[in-house]
Design an enzyme around this catalytic site. Structure first.
Site, PDB file in Angstrom:
ATOM      1  N   HIS A 195      30.793  93.602  56.389  1.00 33.24           N
ATOM      2  CA  HIS A 195      32.235  94.350  55.564  1.00 33.24           C
ATOM      3  C   HIS A 195      31.883  93.518  54.457  1.00 33.24           C
ATOM      4  O   HIS A 195      31.086  93.114  54.013  1.00 33.24           O
ATOM      5  CB  HIS A 195      33.306  93.022  56.319  1.00 33.24           C
ATOM      6  CG  HIS A 195      33.000  91.265  56.041  1.00 33.24           C
ATOM      7  ND1 HIS A 195      32.319  91.041  57.438  1.00 33.24           N
ATOM      8  CD2 HIS A 195      32.793  90.230  55.386  1.00 33.24           C
ATOM      9  CE1 HIS A 195      32.313  89.408  57.359  1.00 33.24           C
ATOM     10  NE2 HIS A 195      32.768  89.821  55.947  1.00 33.24           N
ATOM     11  N   HIS A 239      32.697  89.095  48.225  1.00 32.14           N
ATOM     12  CA  HIS A 239      30.630  88.789  49.047  1.00 32.14           C
ATOM     13  C   HIS A 239      30.763  90.199  50.456  1.00 32.14           C
ATOM     14  O   HIS A 239      31.595  91.398  49.992  1.00 32.14           O
ATOM     15  CB  HIS A 239      30.901  87.888  49.457  1.00 32.14           C
ATOM     16  CG  HIS A 239      31.282  87.092  50.865  1.00 32.14           C
ATOM     17  ND1 HIS A 239      32.688  86.891  51.102  1.00 32.14           N
ATOM     18  CD2 HIS A 239      32.030  88.169  52.398  1.00 32.14           C
ATOM     19  CE1 HIS A 239      33.641  87.071  52.440  1.00 32.14           C
ATOM     20  NE2 HIS A 239      32.745  87.122  52.965  1.00 32.14           N
ATOM     21  N   GLU A 264      26.623  87.516  52.833  1.00 28.32           N
ATOM     22  CA  GLU A 264      27.060  86.263  54.288  1.00 28.32           C
ATOM     23  C   GLU A 264      26.118  87.105  55.107  1.00 28.32           C
ATOM     24  O   GLU A 264      25.868  88.266  54.684  1.00 28.32           O
ATOM     25  CB  GLU A 264      28.431  86.386  54.013  1.00 28.32           C
ATOM     26  CG  GLU A 264      28.609  86.078  55.745  1.00 28.32           C
ATOM     27  CD  GLU A 264      30.112  86.360  55.996  1.00 28.32           C
ATOM     28  OE1 GLU A 264      31.154  86.980  55.084  1.00 28.32           O
ATOM     29  OE2 GLU A 264      30.516  86.166  57.408  1.00 28.32           O
TER      30      GLU A 264
HETATM   31  C1  LIG Z   1      36.656  83.725  57.173  1.00 30.27           C
HETATM   32  C2  LIG Z   1      34.757  83.456  57.540  1.00 30.27           C
HETATM   33  C3  LIG Z   1      33.926  84.280  56.858  1.00 30.27           C
HETATM   34  C4  LIG Z   1      33.748  85.400  57.866  1.00 30.27           C
HETATM   35  O1  LIG Z   1      32.980  85.177  59.103  1.00 30.27           O
HETATM   36  O2  LIG Z   1      33.972  87.374  57.476  1.00 30.27           O
HETATM   37  C5  LIG Z   1      34.336  84.221  55.936  1.00 30.27           C
HETATM   38  O3  LIG Z   1      33.794  84.982  54.838  1.00 30.27           O
HETATM   39  S1  LIG Z   1      34.164  82.501  54.665  1.00 30.27           S
HETATM   40  C6  LIG Z   1      34.741  83.448  52.715  1.00 30.27           C
HETATM   41  C7  LIG Z   1      34.788  82.322  52.039  1.00 30.27           C
HETATM   42  N1  LIG Z   1      33.462  81.237  52.345  1.00 30.27           N
HETATM   43  C8  LIG Z   1      32.742  81.150  51.077  1.00 30.27           C
HETATM   44  O4  LIG Z   1      32.400  82.141  50.072  1.00 30.27           O
HETATM   45  C9  LIG Z   1      31.656  80.403  51.263  1.00 30.27           C
HETATM   46  C10 LIG Z   1      30.091  80.609  50.506  1.00 30.27           C
HETATM   47  N2  LIG Z   1      30.861  80.070  48.866  1.00 30.27           N
HETATM   48  C11 LIG Z   1      30.043  79.394  47.999  1.00 30.27           C
HETATM   49  O5  LIG Z   1      30.353  77.917  49.287  1.00 30.27           O
HETATM   50  C12 LIG Z   1      31.510  79.291  47.199  1.00 30.27           C
HETATM   51  O6  LIG Z   1      31.933  80.021  46.841  1.00 30.27           O
HETATM   52  C13 LIG Z   1      30.212  78.782  45.688  1.00 30.27           C
HETATM   53  C14 LIG Z   1      29.272  80.461  46.046  1.00 30.27           C
HETATM   54  C15 LIG Z   1      28.747  78.027  45.708  1.00 30.27           C
HETATM   55  C16 LIG Z   1      30.738  79.046  44.467  1.00 30.27           C
HETATM   56  O7  LIG Z   1      31.436  78.367  44.721  1.00 30.27           O
HETATM   57  P1  LIG Z   1      32.470  78.014  43.204  1.00 30.27           P
HETATM   58  O8  LIG Z   1      32.537  76.677  42.960  1.00 30.27           O
HETATM   59  O9  LIG Z   1      33.608  78.594  43.546  1.00 30.27           O
HETATM   60  O10 LIG Z   1      31.966  78.327  42.002  1.00 30.27           O
HETATM   61  P2  LIG Z   1      30.663  77.317  40.936  1.00 30.27           P
HETATM   62  O11 LIG Z   1      31.242  77.329  39.983  1.00 30.27           O
HETATM   63  O12 LIG Z   1      29.316  76.364  41.210  1.00 30.27           O
HETATM   64  O13 LIG Z   1      29.770  78.869  40.734  1.00 30.27           O
HETATM   65  C17 LIG Z   1      28.424  78.759  40.124  1.00 30.27           C
HETATM   66  C18 LIG Z   1      28.117  80.355  39.198  1.00 30.27           C
HETATM   67  O14 LIG Z   1      28.593  81.327  40.448  1.00 30.27           O
HETATM   68  C19 LIG Z   1      29.832  82.348  40.257  1.00 30.27           C
HETATM   69  N3  LIG Z   1      29.960  82.853  41.911  1.00 30.27           N
HETATM   70  C20 LIG Z   1      30.807  82.039  42.357  1.00 30.27           C
HETATM   71  N4  LIG Z   1      31.394  82.885  43.289  1.00 30.27           N
HETATM   72  C21 LIG Z   1      31.159  84.299  43.706  1.00 30.27           C
HETATM   73  C22 LIG Z   1      30.829  85.371  43.661  1.00 30.27           C
HETATM   74  N5  LIG Z   1      31.542  84.922  45.240  1.00 30.27           N
HETATM   75  N6  LIG Z   1      31.108  86.350  43.609  1.00 30.27           N
HETATM   76  C23 LIG Z   1      29.548  86.274  42.450  1.00 30.27           C
HETATM   77  N7  LIG Z   1      28.998  85.243  41.592  1.00 30.27           N
HETATM   78  C24 LIG Z   1      30.309  84.235  42.024  1.00 30.27           C
HETATM   79  C25 LIG Z   1      30.966  81.339  39.499  1.00 30.27           C
HETATM   80  O15 LIG Z   1      31.409  82.305  38.925  1.00 30.27           O
HETATM   81  C26 LIG Z   1      29.458  80.519  38.474  1.00 30.27           C
HETATM   82  O16 LIG Z   1      28.264  81.649  37.433  1.00 30.27           O
HETATM   83  P3  LIG Z   1      29.088  80.998  36.001  1.00 30.27           P
HETATM   84  O17 LIG Z   1      30.350  80.974  35.571  1.00 30.27           O
HETATM   85  O18 LIG Z   1      27.695  82.552  34.949  1.00 30.27           O
HETATM   86  O19 LIG Z   1      28.392  79.601  35.797  1.00 30.27           O
HETATM   87 CO   LIG Z   2      33.310  88.002  55.221  1.00 33.69          CO
END
Ligand SMILES: CC[C@@H](C(=O)O)C(=O)SCCNC(=O)CCNC(=O)[C@H](O)C(C)(C)COP(=O)(O)OP(=O)(O)OC[C@H]1O[C@@H](n2cnc3c(N)ncnc32)[C@H](O)[C@@H]1OP(=O)(O)O
Ligand SMILES: [Co+2]
Length: 132
Positions: free
Chosen positions: A7, A79, A128
Site C-alpha cells: 500500500h 509511507h 513499512e
Molecule cells: C495501521 C498500522 C500500519 C499498517 O498496517 O499499515 C500503519 O501504517 S501505522 C502508520 C503510522 N505509524 C508509523 O508511522 C510508525 C513509524 N513512524 C515513526 O516512528 C515516526 O513517525 C517517525 C518516522 C520516526 C517520525 O517521527 P516524528 O516524531 O513525526 O518526526 P521527527 O521529528 O522525528 O522526524 C525526523 C525527520 O523525519 C521527517 N519525517 C517524519 N515523518 C516522515 C515521513 N512520514 N516521511 C518523510 N519524512 C518524514 C521529519 O520531517 C524530520 O525531518 P527534518 O525536518 O528534515 O528533520
Molecule cells: Co501502513
C-alpha cells in the site's frame, strides 16, 4: 528482498472527507474506517486493481503521524509498504546494513507483522515492511 507494493499511505486531516472523495470523485472501492489504537491511527483502505491506498488520520494524543500532519496540514504521502517473506530476516539484514529500524515487529492493519524504516535512511521516504 522486497516484493509486492502492499500500500501507499496518505495522511489526511479529515478521514471522512478524504474517504468520500475517493469513493465519489475517484469512484474507488473504499472500506469502512478501522481504528488501530496500538498504532495511534485510524485507517481507511482503498482497493485498487494492483495495490491499496491507506488513508490515515491520528488516533489518540500520541499518534506517530501528528508531527507529519503539523508539517503538512493538508495531508500528504506518509509511507509506502512493501511485502517481505520473512520479517525477522528482513529486520536482521537491515540492522546489519546500518538502517534504523523503528522498533520490533508489531501486528499491522492486515493482521500481519510490520516494521518501519526511518525516512532519513531511505531517500526521505518512510518505509513499512509487511510480512506477506
Ligand atoms: C495501521 C498500522 C500500519 C499498517 O498496517 O499499515 C500503519 O501504517 S501505522 C502508520 C503510522 N505509524 C508509523 O508511522 C510508525 C513509524 N513512524 C515513526 O516512528 C515516526 O513517525 C517517525 C518516522 C520516526 C517520525 O517521527 P516524528 O516524531 O513525526 O518526526 P521527527 O521529528 O522525528 O522526524 C525526523 C525527520 O523525519 C521527517 N519525517 C517524519 N515523518 C516522515 C515521513 N512520514 N516521511 C518523510 N519524512 C518524514 C521529519 O520531517 C524530520 O525531518 P527534518 O525536518 O528534515 O528533520
Ligand atoms: Co501502513
Amino acid at each position: 528482498m522486497i516484493g509486492r507494493l502492499n500500500h501507499v499511505a496518505i495522511a489526511v486531516p479529515d478521514l471522512a472527507a478524504a474517504a468520500a472523495q475517493y469513493a465519489g470523485a475517484l469512484g474507488a472501492d473504499v472500506a469502512p474506517p478501522q481504528d488501530e489504537p496500538a498504532h495511534g491511527v485510524t485507517v481507511v483502505f482503498i482497493t485498487l486493481p494492483n495495490t491499496k491506498i491507506e488513508l490515515l488520520t491520528p488516533l489518540g494524543d500520541k499518534s506517530p503521524i501528528a508531527g507529519f500532519l503539523e508539517k503538512n496540514p493538508s495531508g500528504g504521502i506518509h509511507h509506502i509498504c512493501y511485502e517481505v517473506v520473512d520479517i525477522q530476516a528482513a529486520r536482521a539484514k537491515l540492522v546489519a546494513e546500518g538502517a534504523r529500524v523503528l522498533g520490533e515487529p508489531r501486528i499491522g492493519a492486515h493482521g500481519k507483522p510490520v516494521i518501519f524504516l526511518h525516512p532519513k535512511d531511505f531517500n526521505g521516504t518512510l518505509i513499512e515492511l509487511e510480512q506477506a
